[in-house]
Write an enzyme that holds these catalytic residues in place. Structure first.
Site, PDB file in Angstrom:
ATOM      1  N   ASN A 283       0.808  -1.218   0.000  1.00 53.87           N
ATOM      2  CA  ASN A 283       0.000   0.000   0.000  1.00 53.87           C
ATOM      3  C   ASN A 283       0.843   1.270   0.000  1.00 53.87           C
ATOM      4  O   ASN A 283       0.340   2.369   0.219  1.00 53.87           O
ATOM      5  CB  ASN A 283      -0.947   0.010   1.204  1.00 53.87           C
ATOM      6  CG  ASN A 283      -2.045  -1.027   1.088  1.00 53.87           C
ATOM      7  OD1 ASN A 283      -2.479  -1.346  -0.012  1.00 53.87           O
ATOM      8  ND2 ASN A 283      -2.486  -1.558   2.214  1.00 53.87           N
ATOM      9  N   HIS A 285       3.087   2.391   2.098  1.00 54.29           N
ATOM     10  CA  HIS A 285       3.474   3.060   3.338  1.00 54.29           C
ATOM     11  C   HIS A 285       4.269   2.084   4.195  1.00 54.29           C
ATOM     12  O   HIS A 285       4.318   0.887   3.919  1.00 54.29           O
ATOM     13  CB  HIS A 285       2.257   3.636   4.091  1.00 54.29           C
ATOM     14  CG  HIS A 285       1.237   2.629   4.510  1.00 54.29           C
ATOM     15  ND1 HIS A 285      -0.081   2.943   4.729  1.00 54.29           N
ATOM     16  CD2 HIS A 285       1.327   1.302   4.750  1.00 54.29           C
ATOM     17  CE1 HIS A 285      -0.749   1.874   5.096  1.00 54.29           C
ATOM     18  NE2 HIS A 285       0.079   0.867   5.114  1.00 54.29           N
ATOM     19  N   CYS A 320       3.802   6.896   7.951  1.00 52.41           N
ATOM     20  CA  CYS A 320       5.203   7.287   7.804  1.00 52.41           C
ATOM     21  C   CYS A 320       5.627   7.014   6.368  1.00 52.41           C
ATOM     22  O   CYS A 320       5.364   5.935   5.830  1.00 52.41           O
ATOM     23  CB  CYS A 320       6.070   6.502   8.781  1.00 52.41           C
ATOM     24  SG  CYS A 320       7.802   6.960   8.753  1.00 52.41           S
TER      25      CYS A 320
END
Length: 390
Positions: A283, A285, A320
């Site tokens: 995804n 991330h 993040c």
């Protein structure tokens, strides 16, 4: 019957960690046989592997492929064979349970998954939980392009992201041990979903760990959270237990405890942690398991040497990115036993037993934040027990 040695089984299990779509309804299940010198595996041969597709007679949701489970209100899903299955489908050591509402899979702990104590690390445990959760979703026909995305979710560019993870480990499996993990998913209403796990030592049947997690929906394009619609709920509820089933049914269990924010100055600090490219998931991330490693980076070395992690809880608050710098903060969390010691001082009571227990068990609060602006990524709590004598 084909029989394999431990090494061969390890190689097969390694090959099996890849994507697949839809198991056959009566998929041959690998059989474990016990030998004095270790574990061997037997698996019925299949000349005509099949790929299963589910069609709900009611016309309601149920996802794509599946294992012929009984849907909501007793609606039976029809299974049709549509061709050859994948190699992983035939070799994977997992399958839906008989009622089709949970999934079990077995794993061999490999040498590269253990730490200095020759037991699996907490990151290994978390990765196995993630793996069996994804395999469960794929076994009922959800997408291989994301973590358990349904047909409606894919149309709307929606994905699942972790909001909370709680893991308790009672006994760490050692190198070459076989672990069986059972998982199931349940609705959390409009908020999201809940996924639970039970971990067992396959040789003894002993429960060696439990875990629970909460997941919310995010728009993959806008990165904004979104409520779960009726269409999405209908697509996965058919594969969920009819009655509430919890890995932690105990009242006031530690998985429910709120985590306070750790404020500066922290007792222990590790600055400038950098996400690697390998830390990014499908995804785009940073994978949720990476945060566990970052949290442990600021644990004092004397605790690592004398204690082992018993419980970890993480609340995920912000994504993040690969170019972020991260700070890991840790401080000792005052325990109820510590408060009891203070209350006993100056009285006729003795605090010796409580002090001994406190030395054997330690508890910490954690915070991960962005280095440049201090924004909170996640907060956590860990509990540590004295390492067993060997």
């Amino acid at each position: 019957m084909l029989k394999f040695s431990c090494n061969a089984a390890d190689q097969i299990q390694s090959l099996a960690q890849c994507r697949f779509f839809g198991p056959p309804k009566s998929k041959p299940r690998p059989i474990f046989s016990r030998r004095r010198d270790g574990v061997s595996f037997s698996s019925p041969t299949s000349k005509t592997p099949v790929q299963a597709v589910v069609s709900d007679r009611s016309g309601g949701g149920g996802g794509g492929g599946g294992g012929g489970v009984v849907g909501a209100e007793g609606v039976t899903n029809r299974v049709e064979t549509t061709g050859l299955g994948s190699l992983a489908d035939r070799l994977r050591l997992g399958s839906l349970t008989e009622d089709g509402l949970s999934y079990k899979e077995r794993f061999i702990v490999r040498c590269y998954e253990v730490g200095i104590n020759k037991t699996a690390t907490v990151e290994t445990i978390a990765n196995l939980l993630q793996e069996v959760g994804c395999n469960h979703a794929q076994s009922v026909g959800f997408s291989t392009d994301g973590f358990a995305t349904t047909t409606t979710m894919r149309k709307l560019h929606l994905i699942w992201v972790t909001a909370r993870m709680h893991i308790e480990i009672y006994k760490y499996p050692a190198w070459s041990d076989v672990v069986e993990i059972e998982t199931w998913c349940q609705s959390e209403g409009r908020i999201g979903t809940r996924r639970d796990w039970i971990l067992k030592d396959y040789a003894t049947g002993q429960v060696i760990g439990r875990a629970t997690s909460k997941w919310v929906m995010m728009n993959q394009d806008t990165r904004r959270l979104q409520k779960v619609s009726d269409d999405v709920r209908d697509e996965y509820l058919v594969f969920c237990p009819r009655e509430l089933r919890l890995a932690f049914p105990e009242e006031n269990n530690s998985s429910l405890r709120k985590i306070p924010k750790l404020e500066d100055p922290a007792e222990y600090l590790r600055q400038g942690l950098v996400p690697r490219r390998a830390d990014l998931d499908m995804n785009q991330h940073v994978n949720n398991v990476t945060y566990i490693g970052w949290v442990l980076e600021s644990i004092p070395q004397e605790i690592i040497d004398s204690h082992e992690l018993q419980t970890i809880t993480l609340d995920y608050r912000r994504e993040c990115q690969h170019d972020d710098l991260v700070d890991s903060l840790t401080s000792v969390e005052p325990s109820e036993e510590g408060e009891a010691i203070q209350s006993l001082k100056g009285t006729n009571g003795s605090a010796t037993a409580i002090e001994d227990k406190q030395r054997d068990s330690r508890q910490f609060l954690h915070l991960l934040r962005l280095s440049n602006d201090g924004l909170e990524i996640n907060r956590g709590r860990t509990e540590w027990r004295k390492k067993p004598s060997r």
